[in-house]
Design an enzyme around this catalytic site. Sequence first.
Site, PDB file in Angstrom:
ATOM      1  N   ASP A 116       0.395  -5.247  12.418  1.00  0.00           N
ATOM      2  CA  ASP A 116       1.138  -5.621  13.618  1.00  0.00           C
ATOM      3  C   ASP A 116       0.771  -7.031  14.081  1.00  0.00           C
ATOM      4  O   ASP A 116      -0.366  -7.478  13.899  1.00  0.00           O
ATOM      5  CB  ASP A 116       0.834  -4.609  14.728  1.00  0.00           C
ATOM      6  CG  ASP A 116       1.913  -4.575  15.787  1.00  0.00           C
ATOM      7  OD1 ASP A 116       2.976  -5.199  15.589  1.00  0.00           O
ATOM      8  OD2 ASP A 116       1.701  -3.930  16.834  1.00  0.00           O
ATOM      9  N   HIS A 129       5.616 -13.349   9.257  1.00  0.00           N
ATOM     10  CA  HIS A 129       5.740 -12.300   8.242  1.00  0.00           C
ATOM     11  C   HIS A 129       5.272 -12.804   6.873  1.00  0.00           C
ATOM     12  O   HIS A 129       4.618 -12.076   6.124  1.00  0.00           O
ATOM     13  CB  HIS A 129       7.187 -11.817   8.156  1.00  0.00           C
ATOM     14  CG  HIS A 129       7.655 -11.094   9.382  1.00  0.00           C
ATOM     15  ND1 HIS A 129       6.949 -10.045   9.939  1.00  0.00           N
ATOM     16  CD2 HIS A 129       8.760 -11.273  10.166  1.00  0.00           C
ATOM     17  CE1 HIS A 129       7.599  -9.608  11.010  1.00  0.00           C
ATOM     18  NE2 HIS A 129       8.683 -10.338  11.169  1.00  0.00           N
ATOM     19  N   LEU A 145      -8.187  -0.649  -7.051  1.00  0.00           N
ATOM     20  CA  LEU A 145      -7.756  -0.186  -5.737  1.00  0.00           C
ATOM     21  C   LEU A 145      -6.429   0.559  -5.828  1.00  0.00           C
ATOM     22  O   LEU A 145      -5.486   0.095  -6.475  1.00  0.00           O
ATOM     23  CB  LEU A 145      -7.603  -1.384  -4.791  1.00  0.00           C
ATOM     24  CG  LEU A 145      -7.141  -1.075  -3.364  1.00  0.00           C
ATOM     25  CD1 LEU A 145      -8.247  -0.376  -2.583  1.00  0.00           C
ATOM     26  CD2 LEU A 145      -6.705  -2.356  -2.652  1.00  0.00           C
TER      27      LEU A 145
END
Length: 236
Positions: free
Chosen positions: A12, A29, A123
């Site tokens: 966020d 973004h 990962l």
Amino acid sequence: MNVPQHIAIILDGNGRWAKSKGMPRNYGHAQGAKNVEKICEEAWRMGIKYLTVYAFSTENWSRPQNEVDALMKLLRNYMKTCLKTAAKNDMKIRVIGDIEPLDEDIKSRIRELEEATANNGGLNFTIALNYGSRDEITRAARKLAKDCAAGKVNPDTIDESLFNSYLDTNDIPDPDLMIRTSGEQRLSNYLLWQLAYSEFYFTDIPWPAFTKEELIKAVEEYNRRHRRFGGVEEAE
């Protein structure tokens, strides 16, 4: 430190961070997407095995069309760089959410990314894309109902484990820690089932400014928590 096995993050503050620097929201973004790659690397170095990020929600379609278009363009570019990053870092990538409304080229790149990284051992990186937890649970219930109607499942056998197998995250352990950046303190329809017993960590730092040091702070705070899962500690 006791490092969480799985961390979920709500990314966020991209737009607000950009605005604070006199830049358009789309710049935020783009910088946020770059930061995802950095945090993926840092998380793996710390010993975190699973990282799930909230990239685009089912509610984000209501944003201005130019911003949605820019996010889709960013997603296309990210899928390209993500393939290279995954190969470099041995990451296994999967996408959760309803990808059907997305353009065909994006869906094709998602499938390519998942197939190309399926056997990687680094990962486990999950991207929540066109994802909403209520939508996920509704889709799971619909699939389960169809299987019951077809005689594949006996309704009397339905329990948490069986229902969980119908969710997008069916083979991923529930998050130990959920991080939300940029000051908001709500879940915003994110992993409602999976976060039932997770620890929550909220920070005012916007996502593009969230660094390795901030990740360490979150894990340190996690280490100060006592997870009892509804029970009591022996000392009590």
